[in-house]
Design a protein around this motif. Sequence first.
Motif, mmCIF file in Angstrom:
data_model
loop_
_atom_site.group_PDB
_atom_site.id
_atom_site.type_symbol
_atom_site.label_atom_id
_atom_site.label_comp_id
_atom_site.label_asym_id
_atom_site.label_seq_id
_atom_site.Cartn_x
_atom_site.Cartn_y
_atom_site.Cartn_z
ATOM 1 N N CYS A 139 0.814 -1.211 0.000
ATOM 2 C CA CYS A 139 0.000 0.000 0.000
ATOM 3 C C CYS A 139 0.853 1.268 0.000
ATOM 4 N N LEU A 140 1.955 1.266 0.732
ATOM 5 C CA LEU A 140 2.806 2.455 0.764
ATOM 6 C C LEU A 140 3.475 2.697 -0.585
ATOM 7 N N ALA A 141 3.799 1.629 -1.298
ATOM 8 C CA ALA A 141 4.334 1.787 -2.654
ATOM 9 C C ALA A 141 3.275 2.395 -3.571
ATOM 10 N N GLU A 142 2.044 1.895 -3.478
ATOM 11 C CA GLU A 142 0.954 2.410 -4.308
ATOM 12 C C GLU A 142 0.678 3.886 -3.993
ATOM 13 N N ARG A 143 0.661 4.222 -2.698
ATOM 14 C CA ARG A 143 0.369 5.603 -2.294
ATOM 15 C C ARG A 143 1.492 6.558 -2.699
ATOM 16 N N ALA A 144 2.721 6.079 -2.680
ATOM 17 C CA ALA A 144 3.835 6.927 -3.122
ATOM 18 C C ALA A 144 3.693 7.257 -4.601
ATOM 19 N N CYS A 145 3.259 6.289 -5.388
ATOM 20 C CA CYS A 145 3.010 6.529 -6.810
ATOM 21 C C CYS A 145 1.916 7.578 -6.993
ATOM 22 N N LEU A 146 0.817 7.414 -6.275
ATOM 23 C CA LEU A 146 -0.299 8.346 -6.393
ATOM 24 C C LEU A 146 0.094 9.748 -5.936
ATOM 25 N N ARG A 147 0.884 9.834 -4.870
ATOM 26 C CA ARG A 147 1.277 11.140 -4.323
ATOM 27 C C ARG A 147 2.013 11.975 -5.367
ATOM 28 N N VAL A 148 2.867 11.324 -6.127
ATOM 29 C CA VAL A 148 3.613 12.038 -7.169
ATOM 30 C C VAL A 148 2.683 12.435 -8.320
ATOM 31 N N LEU A 149 1.771 11.553 -8.693
ATOM 32 C CA LEU A 149 0.920 11.795 -9.851
ATOM 33 C C LEU A 149 -0.164 12.837 -9.600
ATOM 34 N N GLU A 150 -0.702 12.881 -8.386
ATOM 35 C CA GLU A 150 -1.902 13.685 -8.191
ATOM 36 C C GLU A 150 -1.621 15.173 -8.065
ATOM 37 N N GLY A 151 -0.494 15.559 -7.481
ATOM 38 C CA GLY A 151 -0.198 16.986 -7.367
ATOM 39 C C GLY A 151 -1.292 17.770 -6.681
ATOM 40 N N MET A 157 10.237 3.043 -4.862
ATOM 41 C CA MET A 157 9.753 2.356 -6.063
ATOM 42 C C MET A 157 8.474 2.993 -6.583
ATOM 43 N N GLY A 158 7.540 3.279 -5.677
ATOM 44 C CA GLY A 158 6.289 3.886 -6.092
ATOM 45 C C GLY A 158 6.499 5.250 -6.736
ATOM 46 N N SER A 159 7.398 6.040 -6.154
ATOM 47 C CA SER A 159 7.690 7.368 -6.713
ATOM 48 C C SER A 159 8.328 7.267 -8.089
ATOM 49 N N ARG A 160 9.262 6.320 -8.242
ATOM 50 C CA ARG A 160 9.923 6.154 -9.540
ATOM 51 C C ARG A 160 8.943 5.663 -10.599
ATOM 52 N N LEU A 161 8.019 4.794 -10.193
ATOM 53 C CA LEU A 161 6.994 4.328 -11.131
ATOM 54 C C LEU A 161 6.163 5.508 -11.632
ATOM 55 N N ALA A 162 5.786 6.395 -10.723
ATOM 56 C CA ALA A 162 5.002 7.562 -11.114
ATOM 57 C C ALA A 162 5.754 8.425 -12.108
ATOM 58 N N ARG A 163 7.026 8.649 -11.840
ATOM 59 C CA ARG A 163 7.809 9.489 -12.747
ATOM 60 C C ARG A 163 7.941 8.843 -14.123
ATOM 61 N N LYS A 164 8.045 7.509 -14.145
ATOM 62 C CA LYS A 164 8.110 6.802 -15.432
ATOM 63 C C LYS A 164 6.781 6.955 -16.195
ATOM 64 N N LEU A 165 5.665 6.880 -15.477
ATOM 65 C CA LEU A 165 4.358 7.077 -16.114
ATOM 66 C C LEU A 165 4.244 8.487 -16.687
ATOM 67 N N VAL A 166 4.719 9.470 -15.932
ATOM 68 C CA VAL A 166 4.678 10.859 -16.395
ATOM 69 C C VAL A 166 5.506 11.016 -17.667
ATOM 70 N N GLU A 167 6.682 10.400 -17.664
ATOM 71 C CA GLU A 167 7.579 10.505 -18.827
ATOM 72 C C GLU A 167 6.985 9.877 -20.081
ATOM 73 N N THR A 168 6.119 8.889 -19.904
ATOM 74 C CA THR A 168 5.604 8.137 -21.056
ATOM 75 C C THR A 168 4.179 8.531 -21.447
ATOM 76 N N GLY A 169 3.700 9.685 -20.922
ATOM 77 C CA GLY A 169 2.423 10.192 -21.409
ATOM 78 C C GLY A 169 1.352 10.477 -20.385
#
Length: 341
Positions: A242-254, A303-315
Amino acid sequence: MSESPRTFVLASRASQLAQIQTNTAVANLQALYPNDSNSAPKFTTSFMSTAGDKNQSQALFLLGGKALWTGELEAALLDRTVDMLVHSFKDVPTSLPEGCMIAGIMEREDPVDSLVIKKGKEDVWKTLDDLPEGSVIGTSSVRRVAQLKRKYPGFKFIDVRGNLNTRLAKLDDPDGPYTAIILAKSGMVRLGMGHRLTSDLGPPTLYHAVSQGALAIEIRSDDTEALELCKKITHRDTMWRCLAERACLRVLEGGCSVPVGVFTTLKDNVLSITGCVTSLDGARHVEYTLEESVSSVDQVEDMGSRLARKLVETGAKEILEEINRDREQRAAEADIKETRA
């Protein structure tokens, strides 16, 4: 004279599901003291309605962030009326008010979304693939609608609000518009209504919401007694996922609520996390997966934060900007209608 044991007040929303979830947390805490000695802490409950419960007319997409479900509860926590808040973790904002923290995360139920068919039609239809063109699917989740439009462009998706019993009643109404609705499996199982679920909707068809299926306990940051209790009922694997998932969302949602889908597994300390962002019409979909060995909370959050940044980079950035513009436009239109009413 010995000091009397402390009584902890656990609070949540007033819905039937929230009360069941809070009583689950109480049972887990009480299980720490099987002999029920006079020196053991006591646990009681308190339930209240939140802004999200009170506004059942507007689509969730337009109402704002997840604080709809937590704001009043956190006010009671901070003024020391209550001591612990029990949340569906998916409803908890990724940034908490000053003085609050997530202290416990209990073992997760299956986080998958599931299909529920109108009563009387369960023997005819079992899956989305069985439904006829033009079927009306009820869900309040933009995430679900966006992802499902990719594979099922012929369906009509409309909002359905209310607690689970209310939504089921709307589905089963013979004069109602819904062919089926989509719900989180975990809530239906906790309510003892798993028999109504006709099929699960997992990846790659539908990635679930961040932290879906998990229960979290929020406390005051300075409450060391509550913190120690919550640590004892925390399920490590659930916490890491869950913390990995939330870290991803935290970066994406702004700061905004965004329709992010995820799927995680953790086996032998190897974490796999997939994230996706889909345009509202289902036409564009960005998805990426990371898999690495992990040994700490810091590593899973990284990991979650890096996943978010990769998603941002790819569209994902362009899709999320478009979604936020659409939300602002629809919210403005809703305000105009309300003013004219």
